[in-house]
Write a protein that holds these residues in place. Structure first.
Motif, mmCIF file in Angstrom:
data_model
loop_
_atom_site.group_PDB
_atom_site.id
_atom_site.type_symbol
_atom_site.label_atom_id
_atom_site.label_comp_id
_atom_site.label_asym_id
_atom_site.label_seq_id
_atom_site.Cartn_x
_atom_site.Cartn_y
_atom_site.Cartn_z
ATOM 1 N N PRO A 41 -1.618 5.069 7.566
ATOM 2 C CA PRO A 41 -2.470 5.310 6.344
ATOM 3 C C PRO A 41 -2.684 6.642 5.947
ATOM 4 O O PRO A 41 -2.830 7.606 6.650
ATOM 5 C CB PRO A 41 -3.936 4.480 6.526
ATOM 6 C CG PRO A 41 -3.882 4.527 8.099
ATOM 7 C CD PRO A 41 -2.412 4.557 8.765
ATOM 8 N N TRP A 63 1.803 4.481 2.158
ATOM 9 C CA TRP A 63 2.029 4.606 3.551
ATOM 10 C C TRP A 63 2.661 6.127 3.768
ATOM 11 O O TRP A 63 3.638 6.449 3.062
ATOM 12 C CB TRP A 63 2.648 3.746 4.251
ATOM 13 C CG TRP A 63 2.118 2.356 4.008
ATOM 14 C CD1 TRP A 63 2.482 1.214 3.349
ATOM 15 C CD2 TRP A 63 1.008 1.661 4.966
ATOM 16 N NE1 TRP A 63 1.808 0.218 3.494
ATOM 17 C CE2 TRP A 63 0.929 0.443 4.430
ATOM 18 C CE3 TRP A 63 0.181 2.228 6.136
ATOM 19 C CZ2 TRP A 63 -0.181 -0.227 5.187
ATOM 20 C CZ3 TRP A 63 -0.642 1.522 6.499
ATOM 21 C CH2 TRP A 63 -0.826 0.104 6.080
ATOM 22 N N GLY A 92 0.793 -1.268 0.136
ATOM 23 C CA GLY A 92 0.044 0.095 0.041
ATOM 24 C C GLY A 92 0.886 1.233 -0.037
ATOM 25 O O GLY A 92 2.032 1.133 -0.077
#
Length: 501
Positions: A363, A294, A292
């Motif tokens: 996140p 980050w 992902g």
């Protein structure tokens, strides 16, 4: 294993076949001395362990694994066929020792063919699952304790503040202040316990970490002390993150305090803000970071680092190397709990000679739907519905609210509150504990709003498991953590009534 490999692995032809395999393989004598080791085995062991032919295999295994190897060798000497067994390599500072599964096969004459399987990922997954079980147990215990304990602290602190508002002599005033201070210290300890157990109600919002760190830098420098130095390296393009600002402050202070304690004679703390794109799961220390985008926040100190035996468990509650200095082992566990509850991950490393490094993977804040505008607050003459099952706290809260001019109607549980509304009560504000016998406070608010649309609401609790995972702000519900002081209760009620939560 290729056909025929086990039959003559100790001979030149058989060894040439095994040497070409990508599977770690070895040939041992009955004393456990390495006669042959293929390149895949040497890569697995790494250069620091010095795995060489003619050296006992036990020299590169950790102490608990060596008796298992001895049992294997003894079984072969008796003419038996030993079963596979798990082992670990010796620890290299700053690294996680690989976990292995050794598959032995007896060869003639007096040799053992050893197939080595790297099960580090499996062992890490099992350790993570066991840690989750421990956290779950701690969470249940913490939740039960926190609810009851915070109710007691709310009564003690509130009663002390109430008494301080009345004229009294100096000695009694001093005692009351000591009682209030003790209640406040108890409340902080319970909040740390709930943070470590991931049982807090968080109110996240988009936060620009660069601006927060710049503003917090003077406080962090003072926290490090005169012998400590602070370096900030902030990527200006780093995206905002979604996190509770109050909990972010606690994370920054805890990590800075941890660095200070690691450098008692002075040193340098470097804080780096950046972004990371992970295209596959990445293992850092004992933490696996999912793929992902980050935002990363790294705290790197110049202290002596973390001992290998502590490194694997440093984020667990009650693990501390400063027990004699009053350490509770909740600081880093609380940071980890906050980060995990915020959807992030905390990785810990301690490379040799480089101190300790804590990296938060947070996140990025996405586009959030705007919460609907709050309904207009009812007229001030509408009564306030107070729902609290603890009688002492209910009486204290009722007295505080009544003194501030509220017309208070009290109920001991959700069912009693709903009965009052069915009988015609139309409150202008409901203030309810989250944990109630029967229906919880959040469900009560939702039920009341079906009968009184747009009813302003304030939930209070020290243990709000029923509301975890719910965006209270999006539902237009205020939250006040127990224990609270009378002024804090009045302020929270005012904000909830006017839709400024």
């Amino acid at each position: 294993m290729p056909p025929g490999a086990g039959r003559d692995a100790g001979e030149p032809g058989g060894w040439a076949l095994l040497a070409a395999l990508d599977l770690p393989m070895a040939v041992l004598d009955l004393g456990g001395v390495l006669l042959r080791g293929n390149p895949a085995l040497r890569r697995l062991a790494g250069p620091a362990r010095g795995l060489a032919e003619g050296r006992p295999l036990a020299a590169v295994l950790d102490a608990p694994s060596r008796p298992l190897l001895d049992q294997c060798l003894a079984e072969v000497a008796r003419g038996g066929q030993p079963a596979p067994f798990d082992a670990a390599l010796t620890v290299i500072p700053g690294q996680v020792a690989p976990r292995l599964r050794l598959h032995p096969l007896s060869l003639a004459p007096a040799k053992i063919l050893l197939r080595v399987e790297d099960i580090s990922a499996e062992a890490q997954a099992q350790a993570a699952a066991e840690a989750e079980v421990r956290f779950a147990v701690i969470g249940r215990v913490a939740g039960g304790i926190a609810h009851d304990f915070n109710n007691l602290l709310a009564v003690i602190g509130g009663a002390a503040a109430d008494a301080l508002a009345a004229p009294t002599d100096a000695a009694i005033t001093e005692d009351l202040r000591a009682i209030a201070a003790a209640a406040d210290r108890g409340a902080r300890l319970v909040r740390s316990l709930l943070g470590a157990a991931r049982q807090q109600v968080l109110l996240p919002r988009p936060i620009a970490l660069g601006a927060v760190l710049t503003e917090a830098a003077p406080l962090l420098r003072r926290l490090l002390g005169p012998a400590g130095a602070l370096d900030l390296v902030l990527a200006t393009e780093a995206r905002p993150v979604l996190i509770d600002p109050a909990q972010l402050d606690q994370v920054l202070l805890n990590l800075a305090a941890n660095a200070r304690d690691a450098m008692p004679d002075g040193g340098r703390l470097r804080i780096l803000l950046d972004e990371a794109l992970l295209v596959r799961p990445t293992v850092i220390g004992a933490t696996t970071i999912p793929p992902g985008r980050w935002v990363t926040l790294t705290f790197q100190d110049s202290g002596p680092g973390i001992a290998p035996e502590v490194l694997a468990r440093v984020l667990e509650p009650f693990v501390t190397t400063r027990r004699a200095q009053g350490g509770t082992g909740l600081g880093l566990a609380t940071v980890n709990g906050i980060v995990l509850q915020s959807g992030g991950h905390l990785a810990v490393e301690s490379p040799p000679g480089e101190g300790a490094r804590f990296t938060l993977f947070l996140p990025r804040a996405g586009q959030r739907e705007a919460a609907p505008p709050p309904a207009p607050a009812p007229a001030q003459s509408a009564p306030l519905l107070l729902v609290e099952d603890e009688a002492p706290l209910r009486r204290l809260s009722e007295r505080t609210l009544a003194r501030a001019g509220h017309a208070v109607v009290a109920a001991e549980d959700a069912e009693a509150a709903l009965d009052l509304v069915e009988q015609g009560l139309r409150p202008g504000l409901v203030v309810s504990d989250v944990s109630l016998p029967g229906m919880d406070g959040l469900a009560l608010v939702r039920a009341l709003r079906q009968q009184v649309p747009g009813l302003p609401a304030l939930l209070v609790s020290g243990y709000a498991a029923a509301a975890l995972g719910v965006d209270l702000r999006a539902e237009g519900i205020g939250f006040l953590a127990k224990p609270f002081s009378p002024p804090e209760l009045l302020t929270a009620c005012q904000k909830a009534a006017h839709g400024t939560i």
